[in-house]
Scaffold this active site. Structure first.
Site, mmCIF file in Angstrom:
data_model
loop_
_atom_site.group_PDB
_atom_site.id
_atom_site.type_symbol
_atom_site.label_atom_id
_atom_site.label_comp_id
_atom_site.label_asym_id
_atom_site.label_seq_id
_atom_site.Cartn_x
_atom_site.Cartn_y
_atom_site.Cartn_z
ATOM 1 N N LYS A 66 2.751 2.566 2.539
ATOM 2 C CA LYS A 66 2.890 1.264 1.873
ATOM 3 C C LYS A 66 4.239 1.231 1.157
ATOM 4 O O LYS A 66 4.530 2.090 0.323
ATOM 5 C CB LYS A 66 1.755 1.068 0.875
ATOM 6 C CG LYS A 66 1.852 -0.247 0.109
ATOM 7 C CD LYS A 66 0.649 -0.471 -0.786
ATOM 8 C CE LYS A 66 0.773 -1.770 -1.563
ATOM 9 N NZ LYS A 66 -0.393 -2.008 -2.422
ATOM 10 N N LYS A 124 2.186 -0.981 5.838
ATOM 11 C CA LYS A 124 2.233 -2.238 5.091
ATOM 12 C C LYS A 124 3.585 -2.369 4.401
ATOM 13 O O LYS A 124 4.008 -1.396 3.766
ATOM 14 C CB LYS A 124 1.094 -2.221 4.061
ATOM 15 C CG LYS A 124 1.042 -3.429 3.164
ATOM 16 C CD LYS A 124 -0.014 -3.224 2.109
ATOM 17 C CE LYS A 124 0.019 -4.413 1.167
ATOM 18 N NZ LYS A 124 -0.942 -4.295 0.101
HETATM 19 C C1 PBG Z 1 -2.056 -3.859 -4.769
HETATM 20 C C2 PBG Z 1 -2.007 -4.612 -3.488
HETATM 21 C C3 PBG Z 1 -0.964 -5.434 -3.091
HETATM 22 C C4 PBG Z 1 -1.304 -5.981 -1.861
HETATM 23 C C5 PBG Z 1 -2.561 -5.478 -1.521
HETATM 24 N N1 PBG Z 1 -2.980 -4.601 -2.535
HETATM 25 C C6 PBG Z 1 0.276 -5.833 -3.812
HETATM 26 C C7 PBG Z 1 1.077 -4.832 -4.476
HETATM 27 O O1 PBG Z 1 1.142 -3.661 -4.103
HETATM 28 O O2 PBG Z 1 1.707 -5.239 -5.460
HETATM 29 C C8 PBG Z 1 -0.449 -6.945 -1.115
HETATM 30 C C9 PBG Z 1 -1.078 -7.763 -0.052
HETATM 31 C C10 PBG Z 1 -0.267 -8.935 0.369
HETATM 32 O O3 PBG Z 1 0.886 -9.147 -0.043
HETATM 33 O O4 PBG Z 1 -0.806 -9.712 1.165
HETATM 34 N N2 PBG Z 1 -2.920 -2.827 -4.866
#
Ligand code: PBG
Length: 332
Positions: free
Chosen positions: A202, A256
């Site tokens: 991520k 991601k």
């Molecule tokens: C945070 C989380 C995020 C997303 C899913 N879980 C955002 C972040 O890391 O700030 C993003 C999902 C999206 O942008 O559709 N645990």
């Protein structure tokens, strides 16, 4: 050119593209509803929903409406739904206790879906950000996002979600060691059949902006997430993270964001051959929707092309806000 390939005019590549039948026969990848996981936002209240302005077509739903959405998704052949809570301000604290409350929005929604739509898998999010006063995925001590104490909290969260009936746990926090800790807690508490889809690679991405609006975390967030999420310049590191998470007990892994990181999806699939998913995140959805609403892109065509790209890159499936629209289109 490979020596066994014929050259022009024996080979005319356009022959196999001349009509829909021939194109269908040799198409290498297809997208089906089986490839979808639908992320949804849960909020307090009953029989209500509110739009997310930066994600046209996406709403936050109360638990009863989430159950209805799950019934629809099940009918559309979508195999899994993924829950994200919109936590009210009073439930965001420094100790994040709401995260492992058996009756928090996520755990209520798990139970509601399980009784309304038993044939859809329920995935959750494991991270502290929806419950944290400062918007971070982990506890903050003197400005530092601390790892090991956060992992202990994530384990409590995971066990609550397993107890509520979750099928797939999705640790999205990027703390070190959390997959192993969650896996051994699940084993010792007799949740050996609960699966883990690790957000293994991520990235610290600008594409999460609309999501943070959707869960009400934008204003709360102090600083950025670069000390725990990955640097967008890195690729080998993603392979090390995936290897580690599989060794620690993840059943599936995720890359991601999605579209800007298809190279990572391909490398992960080629190297490990494990179930690999991508998250087509909120910013990717917002870009396509904004351009479509301006009449600059053909919504349906671009939606399906973007989803198919994940299959071509080696993914087994994709988390996408387009899930219901894509499944409807595929059903005809
Ligand atoms: C945070 C989380 C995020 C997303 C899913 N879980 C955002 C972040 O890391 O700030 C993003 C999902 C999206 O942008 O559709 N645990």
């Amino acid at each position: 050119m490979h020596p066994t390939f014929a050259s022009f005019p024996k080979a005319r590549m356009r022959r196999m593209r001349q009509n829909a039948q021939l194109r269908a026969m040799v198409r290498e990848n297809i997208f089906t509803p089986d490839d979808l996981i639908w992320p949804v936002f849960v909020m307090k209240g009953s029989d209500n929903e509110t739009p997310v302005p930066s994600m046209p077509g996406v709403v936050r739903r109360t638990v009863d409406r989430i159950a209805k959405a799950a019934i629809e998704a099940q009918a559309l052949g979508i195999p899994a739904i993924c829950l994200f809570p919109y936590t009210s301000q009073e439930d965001r604290t420094e100790d994040c206790a709401e995260a492992w409350s058996p009756n928090n929005l996520t755990n209520q929604a798990i139970r509601a879906i399980k009784s309304a739509a038993p044939d859809i898998a329920v995935m959750t999010d494991i991270a502290l950000d929806p419950y944290n006063i400062n918007g971070h995925d982990g506890f903050v001590e003197n400005g530092e996002i601390v790892n090991d104490r956060t992992v202990e909290a994530l384990v409590k969260m995971a066990l609550c979600q397993a107890e509520a009936g979750a099928d797939i746990l999705g640790p999205s926090d990027m703390m070190d060691g959390r997959i192993g800790a969650i896996r051994s807690a699940l084993e010792s508490e007799h949740y050996q059949n609960v699966t883990i889809l690790s957000y293994a690679a991520k990235y610290a991405s600008g594409f999460y902006g609309p999501f943070r609006d959707a869960v009400g975390a934008s204003a709360a967030l102090t600083g950025d997430k670069k000390t725990y999420q990955m640097d967008p310049g890195n690729s080998d590191e993603a392979l090390r993270l995936v290897a580690r998470d599989i060794r620690e007990g993840a059943d599936m892994v995720m890359v991601k964001p999605g579209m800007p990181y298809l190279d990572i999806c391909r490398r992960v699939k080629d190297q490990f051959g494990v179930p690999t998913f991508a998250y087509q995140v909120s910013g990717e959805y917002a870009m396509i929707m904004a351009a479509s609403q301006n009449g600059w892109l053909d919504h349906d065509a671009v939606m399906m092309e973007s989803l198919l790209a994940f299959k071509r890159a080696g993914c087994d499936g994709v988390l996408s806000y387009f899930a219901p629209a894509a499944a409807k289109l595929l059903q005809g």
